[in-house]
Design an enzyme around this catalytic site. Sequence first.
Site, PDB file in Angstrom:
ATOM      1  N   TYR A  15      -1.496   0.769  10.566  1.00 21.89           N
ATOM      2  CA  TYR A  15      -1.724   0.034   9.314  1.00 21.89           C
ATOM      3  C   TYR A  15      -0.500   0.156   8.391  1.00 21.89           C
ATOM      4  CZ  TYR A  15      -3.641  -0.868   4.642  1.00 21.89           C
ATOM      5  OH  TYR A  15      -3.850  -1.333   3.368  1.00 21.89           O
TER       6      TYR A  15
ATOM      7  N   SER B  11       0.831  -1.210   0.000  1.00 15.59           N
ATOM      8  CA  SER B  11       0.000   0.000   0.000  1.00 15.59           C
ATOM      9  C   SER B  11       0.859   1.251   0.000  1.00 15.59           C
ATOM     10  CB  SER B  11      -0.858  -0.026   1.264  1.00 15.59           C
ATOM     11  OG  SER B  11      -1.295   1.260   1.590  1.00 15.59           O
TER      12      SER B  11
ATOM     13  N   GLU C  23       0.450   3.531   1.869  1.00 14.99           N
ATOM     14  CA  GLU C  23       0.605   3.920   3.273  1.00 14.99           C
ATOM     15  C   GLU C  23       2.003   3.609   3.819  1.00 14.99           C
ATOM     16  OE1 GLU C  23      -1.461   5.303   5.879  1.00 14.99           O
ATOM     17  OE2 GLU C  23      -2.504   6.126   4.163  1.00 14.99           O
TER      18      GLU C  23
HETATM   19  O1  G4F Z   1     -10.943   6.570   2.239  1.00 16.16           O
HETATM   20  P1  G4F Z   1      -9.931   6.552   3.314  1.00 16.16           P
HETATM   21  O2  G4F Z   1     -10.357   5.949   4.607  1.00 16.16           O
HETATM   22  O3  G4F Z   1      -8.644   5.854   2.706  1.00 16.16           O
HETATM   23  P2  G4F Z   1      -7.099   5.829   3.180  1.00 16.16           P
HETATM   24  O4  G4F Z   1      -6.950   6.095   4.621  1.00 16.16           O
HETATM   25  O5  G4F Z   1      -6.328   6.709   2.266  1.00 16.16           O
HETATM   26  O6  G4F Z   1      -6.715   4.298   2.917  1.00 16.16           O
HETATM   27  C1  G4F Z   1      -7.036   3.597   1.725  1.00 16.16           C
HETATM   28  O7  G4F Z   1      -5.977   3.725   0.768  1.00 16.16           O
HETATM   29  C2  G4F Z   1      -4.729   3.148   1.175  1.00 16.16           C
HETATM   30  C3  G4F Z   1      -3.740   3.295   0.007  1.00 16.16           C
HETATM   31  O8  G4F Z   1      -3.325   4.621  -0.135  1.00 16.16           O
HETATM   32  C4  G4F Z   1      -4.921   1.678   1.514  1.00 16.16           C
HETATM   33  F1  G4F Z   1      -3.759   1.145   1.924  1.00 16.16           F
HETATM   34  C5  G4F Z   1      -5.975   1.512   2.591  1.00 16.16           C
HETATM   35  O9  G4F Z   1      -6.202   0.130   2.841  1.00 16.16           O
HETATM   36  C6  G4F Z   1      -7.269   2.144   2.104  1.00 16.16           C
HETATM   37  O10 G4F Z   1      -7.728   1.433   0.978  1.00 16.16           O
HETATM   38  O11 G4F Z   1      -9.446   8.050   3.642  1.00 16.16           O
HETATM   39  C7  G4F Z   1      -8.946   8.910   2.646  1.00 16.16           C
HETATM   40  C8  G4F Z   1      -8.747  10.292   3.240  1.00 16.16           C
HETATM   41  C9  G4F Z   1      -7.979  10.312   4.558  1.00 16.16           C
HETATM   42  O12 G4F Z   1      -7.062  11.362   4.533  1.00 16.16           O
HETATM   43  C10 G4F Z   1      -9.031  10.592   5.621  1.00 16.16           C
HETATM   44  O13 G4F Z   1      -8.528  11.281   6.747  1.00 16.16           O
HETATM   45  O14 G4F Z   1     -10.037  10.836   3.558  1.00 16.16           O
HETATM   46  C11 G4F Z   1      -9.981  11.461   4.828  1.00 16.16           C
HETATM   47  N1  G4F Z   1     -11.334  11.521   5.381  1.00 16.16           N
HETATM   48  C12 G4F Z   1     -12.007  12.672   5.657  1.00 16.16           C
HETATM   49  N2  G4F Z   1     -13.193  12.383   6.187  1.00 16.16           N
HETATM   50  C13 G4F Z   1     -12.108  10.470   5.734  1.00 16.16           C
HETATM   51  C14 G4F Z   1     -13.288  11.018   6.242  1.00 16.16           C
HETATM   52  N3  G4F Z   1     -11.909   9.136   5.645  1.00 16.16           N
HETATM   53  C15 G4F Z   1     -12.905   8.304   6.050  1.00 16.16           C
HETATM   54  N4  G4F Z   1     -12.731   6.980   5.942  1.00 16.16           N
HETATM   55  N5  G4F Z   1     -14.076   8.800   6.570  1.00 16.16           N
HETATM   56  C16 G4F Z   1     -14.325  10.147   6.687  1.00 16.16           C
HETATM   57  O15 G4F Z   1     -15.366  10.571   7.159  1.00 16.16           O
END
Ligand code: G4F
Length: 332
Positions: A158, A134, A136
Site C-alpha cells: 500500500y 498517506s 505510509e
Molecule cells: O488501523 P490500522 O489498520 O491503520 P494503518 O495501517 O495505520 O493505516 C491507516 O492509516 C494510514 C495513514 O497513516 C492510511 F494510509 C491507511 O489507508 C489507513 O487509513 O492499523 C494501525 C496500527 C497498525 O500498526 C496495526 O498493525 O494498529 C495495528 N493493529 C494491531 N492490531 C491492528 C490490529 N490493525 C488492525 N487493522 N487490526 C488489528 O487487529
Amino acid sequence: MKESNKVALITGITGQDGSYLSELLLEKDYTVHGIVRRTSNLLRSRIEHLRRDEKIYGQRLFLHYGDLSDSTTLRRILHDVCPTELYHLAGQSHVGLSFEIPESTCEETGMATLRLLEIVRAHPLPVKFYHASSAEIFGAASASPQTENTPLRPTSPYGCAKAFATQLARVYRQSYGLFVCNGILYNHESPRRGENFVTRKIARAAARIARNRDDDLVLGNLESRRDWGRAQDYVQAMWLMLQHETADDYVVATGEAHSVREFVEAAFAVVDLPWEKYVKHDPSFDRPTEPVRLVGCAEKIRKTLGWKPAGSFAQLVREMVDAELAAIDSRQ
Ligand code: G4F
C-alpha cells in the site's frame, strides 16, 4: 468565483472521508458529484442521510456509477460534470490487507491515480486535483517527525502504491503545470471509520463488551504507534489545499504518537472495564513489516493555510466509544 458555482467530483464518496467531505462541501454551497461502484447493496450507509434528503439528493448531490479501472467512464463523467475541484480519495486503503492483495492494491491506488491525472491533463478546462496521499509513504522513516521533504521509504505494498501516486502527482504538477496537491494524511479516525481499522475495532469491542454483546477483543501488535487525528478536521485540510493560490503538498497530522495499547486503555476506561481481562493477541493480525516512528509535523499547513488539528486523543477515543454505545442503545 462564487462558492455556489463550485462543482466538486469525489472518488471514494461513500468512505469515511468522502462522506465528511461531502457534508462540508454541501455546507459551503457546492454541487457535489460522487463516483460509486456498482454493488448489489444499494444502501450506502455513510451518505444515506444525504441521499434521503430530497432538498439535496438530485439537486446538489449526484452519484455516478464508475470504476477506477474504467478510463472511458471516468473520462465521460469528468466531461459531463465539469468539476472545478476533483478529490481523489478512492482505493483499497487497508495496509494489512495490501500484503494479501498487493496487485489489486497497486492497481487501485497507483495506476488509478495515473489514469485520473492523465484524464485531467487532457480535460479542456482547469481542474484542481486533490490526491489522498498517506503517511505510509514514509514507512521506515529516516527522520521523525516527518515533513513534506522526508524521503519516501514505504514498508508495505500500500505504501509503495501511495509513494508512486504521490510522486506522479508531483511530476504532473511540475511538468504540466496542473494544480495537484498531495495531502499527506496521518491516521484519521471517527465513528464512520471502517470496522477493520484498529481504532473502530477497539471502540466497537469496548462498547459491545460493556453491553454484554461480546466477550473479548482480539488484536495484533499493541505496541504499534500512530499519529491519530479526527477525520472531520482532516477533510477541512483537503478543502483548504484546493483554495490556496498555488498547488503544493502538505503533511496533515497532530504531531502526537500513541500506541494501540494506549488506545485500548483509553477506550476501556470510557466504559469503566479492565482491558487486560478482555484483550487477546492473535499473531495473524501482525503485519510482516510495520512503519516506524510515524508522526507528522504539520507546521507547513498551519503556517500556510491556517489549519490545525482540533481536539485531543482522549476526546477522539471517547467520541468513538460513545458513538458505539449510542448505536447499540438505539437498537434496543
Ligand atoms: O488501523 P490500522 O489498520 O491503520 P494503518 O495501517 O495505520 O493505516 C491507516 O492509516 C494510514 C495513514 O497513516 C492510511 F494510509 C491507511 O489507508 C489507513 O487509513 O492499523 C494501525 C496500527 C497498525 O500498526 C496495526 O498493525 O494498529 C495495528 N493493529 C494491531 N492490531 C491492528 C490490529 N490493525 C488492525 N487493522 N487490526 C488489528 O487487529
